[in-house]
Design a protein around this motif. Structure first.
Motif, PDB file in Angstrom:
ATOM      1  N   GLN A 184       0.681  -1.154  -0.033  1.00 43.27           N
ATOM      2  CA  GLN A 184      -0.064  -0.051  -0.129  1.00 43.27           C
ATOM      3  C   GLN A 184       0.828   1.156  -0.030  1.00 43.27           C
ATOM      4  OE1 GLN A 184      -3.547   0.390   2.648  1.00 43.27           O
ATOM      5  NE2 GLN A 184      -3.774  -1.671   2.375  1.00 43.27           N
ATOM      6  N   THR A 185       1.911   1.219   0.630  1.00 38.44           N
ATOM      7  CA  THR A 185       2.775   2.366   0.810  1.00 38.44           C
ATOM      8  C   THR A 185       3.424   2.706  -0.579  1.00 38.44           C
ATOM      9  OG1 THR A 185       3.125   1.818   3.150  1.00 38.44           O
ATOM     10  CG2 THR A 185       4.584   3.437   2.109  1.00 38.44           C
ATOM     11  N   VAL A 186       4.020   1.568  -1.150  1.00 42.90           N
ATOM     12  CA  VAL A 186       4.245   1.785  -2.539  1.00 42.90           C
ATOM     13  C   VAL A 186       3.422   2.224  -3.703  1.00 42.90           C
ATOM     14  CG1 VAL A 186       5.475   0.364  -4.549  1.00 42.90           C
ATOM     15  CG2 VAL A 186       6.414   0.007  -2.232  1.00 42.90           C
ATOM     16  N   ARG A 187       2.244   1.639  -3.483  1.00 40.92           N
ATOM     17  CA  ARG A 187       1.014   2.153  -4.251  1.00 40.92           C
ATOM     18  C   ARG A 187       0.600   3.729  -4.014  1.00 40.92           C
ATOM     19  NH1 ARG A 187       0.473   0.761  -8.722  1.00 40.92           N
ATOM     20  NH2 ARG A 187       0.612   3.117  -9.113  1.00 40.92           N
ATOM     21  N   VAL A 188       0.846   4.108  -2.817  1.00 48.80           N
ATOM     22  CA  VAL A 188       0.610   5.492  -2.329  1.00 48.80           C
ATOM     23  C   VAL A 188       1.523   6.312  -3.070  1.00 48.80           C
ATOM     24  CG1 VAL A 188       0.790   7.181  -0.358  1.00 48.80           C
ATOM     25  CG2 VAL A 188      -0.523   5.187  -0.138  1.00 48.80           C
ATOM     26  N   PHE A 189       2.774   6.219  -2.977  1.00 47.99           N
ATOM     27  CA  PHE A 189       3.893   6.901  -3.505  1.00 47.99           C
ATOM     28  C   PHE A 189       3.952   6.845  -5.065  1.00 47.99           C
ATOM     29  CE2 PHE A 189       5.809   6.876   0.579  1.00 47.99           C
ATOM     30  CZ  PHE A 189       5.738   8.056   0.849  1.00 47.99           C
ATOM     31  N   GLU A 190       3.651   5.632  -5.816  1.00 54.18           N
ATOM     32  CA  GLU A 190       3.332   5.657  -7.393  1.00 54.18           C
ATOM     33  C   GLU A 190       2.176   6.536  -7.667  1.00 54.18           C
ATOM     34  OE1 GLU A 190       5.189   3.952  -9.650  1.00 54.18           O
ATOM     35  OE2 GLU A 190       6.379   3.470  -8.023  1.00 54.18           O
ATOM     36  N   ASN A 191       0.996   6.350  -6.889  1.00 52.20           N
ATOM     37  CA  ASN A 191       0.187   7.237  -7.149  1.00 52.20           C
ATOM     38  C   ASN A 191       0.282   8.613  -7.040  1.00 52.20           C
ATOM     39  OD1 ASN A 191      -1.583   5.130  -7.709  1.00 52.20           O
ATOM     40  ND2 ASN A 191      -2.439   5.184  -5.604  1.00 52.20           N
ATOM     41  N   LEU A 192       1.173   9.242  -6.037  1.00 58.67           N
ATOM     42  CA  LEU A 192       1.623  10.832  -5.793  1.00 58.67           C
ATOM     43  C   LEU A 192       2.426  11.006  -7.001  1.00 58.67           C
ATOM     44  CD1 LEU A 192       2.312  10.998  -2.042  1.00 58.67           C
ATOM     45  CD2 LEU A 192       0.429  11.860  -3.243  1.00 58.67           C
ATOM     46  N   LYS A 193       3.347  10.114  -7.246  1.00 64.09           N
ATOM     47  CA  LYS A 193       4.285  10.225  -8.562  1.00 64.09           C
ATOM     48  C   LYS A 193       3.452  10.576  -9.824  1.00 64.09           C
ATOM     49  CE  LYS A 193       7.936   7.821 -10.980  1.00 64.09           C
ATOM     50  NZ  LYS A 193       8.643   6.455 -11.202  1.00 64.09           N
ATOM     51  N   ALA A 194       2.440   9.768 -10.052  1.00 67.12           N
ATOM     52  CA  ALA A 194       1.695   9.703 -11.363  1.00 67.12           C
ATOM     53  C   ALA A 194       0.956  11.094 -11.478  1.00 67.12           C
ATOM     54  CB  ALA A 194       0.673   8.634 -11.504  1.00 67.12           C
ATOM     55  N   VAL A 195       0.478  11.629 -10.337  1.00 66.66           N
ATOM     56  CA  VAL A 195      -0.200  12.828 -10.569  1.00 66.66           C
ATOM     57  C   VAL A 195       0.763  13.963 -10.293  1.00 66.66           C
ATOM     58  CG1 VAL A 195      -1.929  14.425  -9.051  1.00 66.66           C
ATOM     59  CG2 VAL A 195      -2.076  12.001  -9.133  1.00 66.66           C
TER      60      VAL A 195
END
Length: 126
Positions: A50-61
């Motif tokens: 979940q933490t990796v996905r959170v940062f991947e989502n932030l990165k994408a935005v």
């Protein structure tokens, strides 16, 4: 000051009355991201995932706004269990280099969709 909405299919669609991000001048305010996979809109399993996905989502935005996580000046991280703080630091080190952005970590009772971690960010572009 100009204001525009930032949106990308590479991060989860908003699940409420908010935008993925708002750009005001050279400042980008990224809404809180949880561990939702943008393709399936399902929560990934486990704290680290979940933490990796959170940062991947932030990165994408951030990228959709014309920037990157290197432009982050402030992060707020919300945790349902503060004993995971060290793991957040470890995962965060994969996405950020010194000088690090300012950051707050907040313990909360619960998060949307049963998430165990959420983070939002403020970027300054240029």
């Amino acid at each position: 000051m100009s204001r525009s909405i930032v949106s990308t299919p590479n991060a989860p669609a908003a699940i409420g009355t908010y935008s993925q991000a708002v750009k005001a001048g050279s400042t980008v305010y990224i809404s809180g991201q949880i561990g939702l996979d943008p393709a399936s809109m399902q929560m990934v399993e486990g704290f680290e995932a979940q933490t990796v996905r959170v940062f991947e989502n932030l990165k994408a935005v951030a990228e959709a706004a014309g920037g990157s996580l290197a432009d982050a000046v402030k992060l707020t991280i919300f945790l349902t269990d503060l004993s995971n703080f060290a793991k957040v630091n470890e995962v965060m080190s994969r996405y950020f280099a010194e000088p690090y952005p300012a950051r707050a970590a907040v313990g909360v009772k619960e998060l949307p969709r049963g998430a165990v971690v959420e983070a939002d960010a403020i970027l300054v572009l240029g």
